[in-house]
Design an enzyme around this catalytic site. Sequence first.
Site, PDB file in Angstrom:
ATOM      1  N   LYS A  75      -9.377  -7.850   2.784  1.00  0.00           N
ATOM      2  CA  LYS A  75     -10.064  -7.376   1.133  1.00  0.00           C
ATOM      3  C   LYS A  75      -9.037  -8.641   0.673  1.00  0.00           C
ATOM      4  CE  LYS A  75      -6.321  -3.806   0.861  1.00  0.00           C
ATOM      5  NZ  LYS A  75      -6.267  -2.730   0.656  1.00  0.00           N
ATOM      6  N   TYR A  80       8.556 -25.882 -21.332  1.00  0.00           N
ATOM      7  CA  TYR A  80       8.147 -25.686 -22.608  1.00  0.00           C
ATOM      8  C   TYR A  80       9.646 -25.047 -23.041  1.00  0.00           C
ATOM      9  CZ  TYR A  80       3.345 -25.836 -21.440  1.00  0.00           C
ATOM     10  OH  TYR A  80       1.892 -26.437 -22.604  1.00  0.00           O
TER      11      TYR A  80
HETATM   12  C1  PLP Z   1      -5.727  -2.088   2.519  1.00  0.00           C
HETATM   13  C2  PLP Z   1      -5.487  -1.181   3.624  1.00  0.00           C
HETATM   14  C3  PLP Z   1      -4.732  -0.702   4.630  1.00  0.00           C
HETATM   15  C4  PLP Z   1      -4.291  -1.905   4.640  1.00  0.00           C
HETATM   16  O1  PLP Z   1      -2.568  -1.296   4.247  1.00  0.00           O
HETATM   17  P1  PLP Z   1      -1.607  -2.539   4.615  1.00  0.00           P
HETATM   18  O2  PLP Z   1      -0.897  -1.646   4.459  1.00  0.00           O
HETATM   19  O3  PLP Z   1      -1.729  -3.603   4.216  1.00  0.00           O
HETATM   20  O4  PLP Z   1      -1.657  -2.585   5.979  1.00  0.00           O
HETATM   21  C5  PLP Z   1      -5.328   0.115   5.453  1.00  0.00           C
HETATM   22  N1  PLP Z   1      -6.820   1.120   5.260  1.00  0.00           N
HETATM   23  C6  PLP Z   1      -6.643   1.122   3.936  1.00  0.00           C
HETATM   24  C7  PLP Z   1      -7.911   2.212   3.326  1.00  0.00           C
HETATM   25  C8  PLP Z   1      -6.306   0.279   2.707  1.00  0.00           C
HETATM   26  O5  PLP Z   1      -7.461   0.325   1.213  1.00  0.00           O
END
Ligand code: PLP
Length: 334
Positions: free
Chosen positions: A33, A243
């Site tokens: 993601k 800046y």
């Molecule tokens: C983002 C996510 C994960 C992964 O989490 P990590 O801490 O990066 O391993 C697993 N399950 C769900 C539902 C998530 O949204």
Amino acid sequence: MAKIIINQENFFHNLNQIVLKTGSKEKVAIVLKDNAYGHGLTIMAALAAAYGITEAVVRNQQEADAVRDYFKRVLVLGDVARKDVVCTYAINSLDAISLAEEGASVELKVDTGMHRNGIVVSELQEALQAVRQKGLHLVGVMTHFRAADELDSSYFWQKKQFDAVKEQVKAEGFADVRFHSHNSAAILRTQHFNEDLVRVGIAAYGYSELPSMFHTPPLKPVMQLVAQRVATRRLQKGECIGYGGSFEAPYTMDVSTYNLGYGDGWCRGDAATPFITAEGFPILGRVSMDLISLPTTQDEICIFNNAQEAARHFGTISYEITTALSPAIERVVV
Ligand SMILES: *Cc1c(COP(=O)(O)O)cnc(C)c1O
């Protein structure tokens, strides 16, 4: 523009550590993601597939469409369920069941204590019935831990809740359902993994936010951020940079600008407590939208090779540092 270097060997090393916990590659779903936590969606999908990972997790349909050819199955966390041969869809509420297209493959997310989204346990029966009535395929039932990375009892309490959920789902006559609850922190701390799948994100990219007493396996950061020199000038004592002129040269010094700024997703931070690059150069003065200044003339500079160290400097976590980096930055695999 700056460049992100992706280290394939380190990525495979981290996946090896996860596979040691799960016992097989088939039980590992790589979480891709948000542009693979900033590492580059299709690049990381291709690498994970080359390693032998067959399951992926993404945020929406757009991400799923970009990686679907690499995997056997792609779990979409936050989009409307539709009929699809590759994608399954997390169901986060009863409403999501009514919105789902008939024939869609779904995975019920059950709220076992995080209270963010998911079907609450008291609605589980109703949800399972609705899934049946709507003609959806129940492929999985999942939950998410609220504090797998903390030394408290809620991890065990949620596990227990989820065990009861598993029993209820089986008692309702659903067969061939996969159960999964573990994220990185949970899989890193557990010694007895006995589920069908782990959804691993940050650990695959090389970081553990677990306290050190958990004795987690050694992980290696996958990402390195490098920037290229744009221009160099010699400053005389008393001349100021950028800046607000917040950095004043204490003596004659050579200073170069590099092609990275907050427009690329790099933190602007506070010029009074400058970030120090991997090679030990402090960022001089304020970070601009597309530029920073460093006391060196090197053509290429490694900004960081460990996002967790950068995160510590900025008072955040590794996830935020890597995820914020603009998708427009070129990613190169070595
Ligand atoms: C983002 C996510 C994960 C992964 O989490 P990590 O801490 O990066 O391993 C697993 N399950 C769900 C539902 C998530 O949204």
